[in-house]
Design a protein around this motif. Structure first.
Motif, PDB file in Angstrom:
ATOM      1  N   PRO A  81       0.834  -1.208   0.000  1.00 11.78           N
ATOM      2  CA  PRO A  81       0.000   0.000   0.000  1.00 11.78           C
ATOM      3  C   PRO A  81       0.869   1.259   0.000  1.00 11.78           C
ATOM      4  O   PRO A  81       2.015   1.234   0.443  1.00 11.78           O
ATOM      5  N   LYS A  82       0.312   2.360  -0.465  1.00 16.45           N
ATOM      6  CA  LYS A  82       1.071   3.606  -0.602  1.00 16.45           C
ATOM      7  C   LYS A  82       1.379   4.276   0.736  1.00 16.45           C
ATOM      8  O   LYS A  82       2.337   5.008   0.866  1.00 16.45           O
ATOM      9  N   GLY A  83       0.550   4.060   1.739  1.00 17.93           N
ATOM     10  CA  GLY A  83       0.728   4.746   3.014  1.00 17.93           C
ATOM     11  C   GLY A  83       1.544   3.957   4.015  1.00 17.93           C
ATOM     12  O   GLY A  83       1.781   2.765   3.852  1.00 17.93           O
ATOM     13  N   LEU A  84       1.981   4.669   5.063  1.00 13.83           N
ATOM     14  CA  LEU A  84       2.701   4.031   6.151  1.00 13.83           C
ATOM     15  C   LEU A  84       1.708   3.425   7.138  1.00 13.83           C
ATOM     16  O   LEU A  84       0.537   3.802   7.180  1.00 13.83           O
ATOM     17  N   SER A  85       2.164   2.521   7.957  1.00 12.90           N
ATOM     18  CA  SER A  85       1.285   1.890   8.940  1.00 12.90           C
ATOM     19  C   SER A  85       0.979   2.860  10.081  1.00 12.90           C
ATOM     20  O   SER A  85       1.702   3.836  10.311  1.00 12.90           O
ATOM     21  N   VAL A  86      -0.094   2.569  10.790  1.00  9.28           N
ATOM     22  CA  VAL A  86      -0.497   3.380  11.939  1.00  9.28           C
ATOM     23  C   VAL A  86       0.622   3.395  12.976  1.00  9.28           C
ATOM     24  O   VAL A  86       0.955   4.445  13.538  1.00  9.28           O
ATOM     25  N   LYS A  87       1.232   2.262  13.237  1.00  9.49           N
ATOM     26  CA  LYS A  87       2.314   2.161  14.216  1.00  9.49           C
ATOM     27  C   LYS A  87       3.491   3.050  13.825  1.00  9.49           C
ATOM     28  O   LYS A  87       4.065   3.740  14.676  1.00  9.49           O
ATOM     29  N   THR A  88       3.844   3.071  12.545  1.00  9.25           N
ATOM     30  CA  THR A  88       4.956   3.901  12.079  1.00  9.25           C
ATOM     31  C   THR A  88       4.638   5.383  12.261  1.00  9.25           C
ATOM     32  O   THR A  88       5.484   6.156  12.720  1.00  9.25           O
ATOM     33  N   VAL A  89       3.429   5.788  11.930  1.00  9.46           N
ATOM     34  CA  VAL A  89       3.033   7.197  12.088  1.00  9.46           C
ATOM     35  C   VAL A  89       3.049   7.580  13.565  1.00  9.46           C
ATOM     36  O   VAL A  89       3.514   8.664  13.931  1.00  9.46           O
ATOM     37  N   ARG A  90       2.598   6.687  14.422  1.00  9.30           N
ATOM     38  CA  ARG A  90       2.629   6.961  15.863  1.00  9.30           C
ATOM     39  C   ARG A  90       4.070   7.064  16.366  1.00  9.30           C
ATOM     40  O   ARG A  90       4.370   7.893  17.225  1.00  9.30           O
ATOM     41  N   ASN A  91       4.967   6.236  15.832  1.00  2.72           N
ATOM     42  CA  ASN A  91       6.379   6.323  16.212  1.00  2.72           C
ATOM     43  C   ASN A  91       6.991   7.643  15.755  1.00  2.72           C
ATOM     44  O   ASN A  91       7.791   8.254  16.476  1.00  2.72           O
ATOM     45  N   ILE A  92       6.629   8.097  14.555  1.00  5.84           N
ATOM     46  CA  ILE A  92       7.112   9.379  14.055  1.00  5.84           C
ATOM     47  C   ILE A  92       6.622  10.505  14.960  1.00  5.84           C
ATOM     48  O   ILE A  92       7.382  11.414  15.320  1.00  5.84           O
ATOM     49  N   ASN A  93       5.363  10.440  15.370  1.00  8.35           N
ATOM     50  CA  ASN A  93       4.821  11.440  16.281  1.00  8.35           C
ATOM     51  C   ASN A  93       5.601  11.453  17.590  1.00  8.35           C
ATOM     52  O   ASN A  93       5.904  12.520  18.123  1.00  8.35           O
ATOM     53  N   GLN A  94       5.956  10.290  18.095  1.00 12.18           N
ATOM     54  CA  GLN A  94       6.697  10.211  19.350  1.00 12.18           C
ATOM     55  C   GLN A  94       8.066  10.885  19.234  1.00 12.18           C
ATOM     56  O   GLN A  94       8.491  11.610  20.138  1.00 12.18           O
ATOM     57  N   MET A  95       8.741  10.664  18.116  1.00 10.72           N
ATOM     58  CA  MET A  95      10.056  11.297  17.916  1.00 10.72           C
ATOM     59  C   MET A  95       9.929  12.816  17.800  1.00 10.72           C
ATOM     60  O   MET A  95      10.717  13.563  18.400  1.00 10.72           O
ATOM     61  N   ILE A  96       8.941  13.280  17.030  1.00 12.08           N
ATOM     62  CA  ILE A  96       8.732  14.724  16.882  1.00 12.08           C
ATOM     63  C   ILE A  96       8.365  15.335  18.227  1.00 12.08           C
ATOM     64  O   ILE A  96       8.876  16.396  18.614  1.00 12.08           O
ATOM     65  N   SER A  97       7.502  14.661  18.966  1.00  8.83           N
ATOM     66  CA  SER A  97       7.069  15.154  20.268  1.00  8.83           C
ATOM     67  C   SER A  97       8.238  15.272  21.239  1.00  8.83           C
ATOM     68  O   SER A  97       8.356  16.261  21.976  1.00  8.83           O
ATOM     69  N   SER A  98       9.122  14.286  21.246  1.00  2.00           N
ATOM     70  CA  SER A  98      10.293  14.335  22.134  1.00  2.00           C
ATOM     71  C   SER A  98      11.194  15.517  21.799  1.00  2.00           C
ATOM     72  O   SER A  98      11.679  16.222  22.691  1.00  2.00           O
ATOM     73  N   ALA A  99      11.419  15.732  20.507  1.00  4.50           N
ATOM     74  CA  ALA A  99      12.259  16.856  20.087  1.00  4.50           C
ATOM     75  C   ALA A  99      11.623  18.192  20.473  1.00  4.50           C
ATOM     76  O   ALA A  99      12.311  19.105  20.955  1.00  4.50           O
ATOM     77  N   LEU A 100      10.304  18.298  20.277  1.00  5.26           N
ATOM     78  CA  LEU A 100       9.631  19.547  20.609  1.00  5.26           C
ATOM     79  C   LEU A 100       9.537  19.762  22.114  1.00  5.26           C
ATOM     80  O   LEU A 100       9.541  20.905  22.580  1.00  5.26           O
ATOM     81  N   ASN A 101       9.469  18.685  22.894  1.00  4.12           N
ATOM     82  CA  ASN A 101       9.506  18.827  24.355  1.00  4.12           C
ATOM     83  C   ASN A 101      10.833  19.430  24.802  1.00  4.12           C
ATOM     84  O   ASN A 101      10.873  20.266  25.711  1.00  4.12           O
ATOM     85  N   CYS A 102      11.923  19.014  24.157  1.00  6.00           N
ATOM     86  CA  CYS A 102      13.239  19.610  24.457  1.00  6.00           C
ATOM     87  C   CYS A 102      13.252  21.094  24.114  1.00  6.00           C
ATOM     88  O   CYS A 102      13.813  21.908  24.858  1.00  6.00           O
ATOM     89  N   ALA A 103      12.636  21.441  23.000  1.00  6.82           N
ATOM     90  CA  ALA A 103      12.573  22.849  22.593  1.00  6.82           C
ATOM     91  C   ALA A 103      11.760  23.671  23.589  1.00  6.82           C
ATOM     92  O   ALA A 103      12.104  24.819  23.887  1.00  6.82           O
ATOM     93  N   VAL A 104      10.695  23.095  24.136  1.00  6.28           N
ATOM     94  CA  VAL A 104       9.890  23.787  25.148  1.00  6.28           C
ATOM     95  C   VAL A 104      10.716  23.988  26.414  1.00  6.28           C
ATOM     96  O   VAL A 104      10.720  25.073  27.007  1.00  6.28           O
TER      97      VAL A 104
END
Length: 83
Positions: A25-48
């Motif tokens: 399929p063309k899209g990424l899995s739900v688990k992968t998108v959730r993992n990407i969100n976790q990485m972005i969230s961690s980086a932005l928490n450091c910025a906060v």
């Protein structure tokens, strides 16, 4: 930056085109998108914490639900072979 749109795009058409992924399929899995969100969230928490941004924009994102699949148990062909 609209993270909600990014996550939707990744779910629908986030897979990189290569010869191995043409049948998938063309899209990424739900688990992968959730993992990407976790990485972005961690980086932005450091910025906060470093007071670079006032708040973490991932806090307001609605993530796709994980689909729980029932586990399938494989039984040995010959139960006596376990001894």
């Amino acid at each position: 930056m609209n993270l909600q749109r990014l996550y939707k795009h990744l779910l629908e058409s986030g897979r990189v085109e290569c010869t191995e992924s043409r049948s998938k399929p063309k899209g990424l899995s739900v688990k992968t998108v959730r993992n990407i969100n976790q990485m972005i969230s961690s980086a932005l928490n450091c910025a906060v914490e470093q007071r670079l941004i006032p708040r973490n924009p991932t806090k307001g994102c609605v993530l796709p639900k994980l689909e729980r699949k029932e586990m399938k148990i494989l039984l040995p062909e010959n139960p006596m072979s376990l001894n």
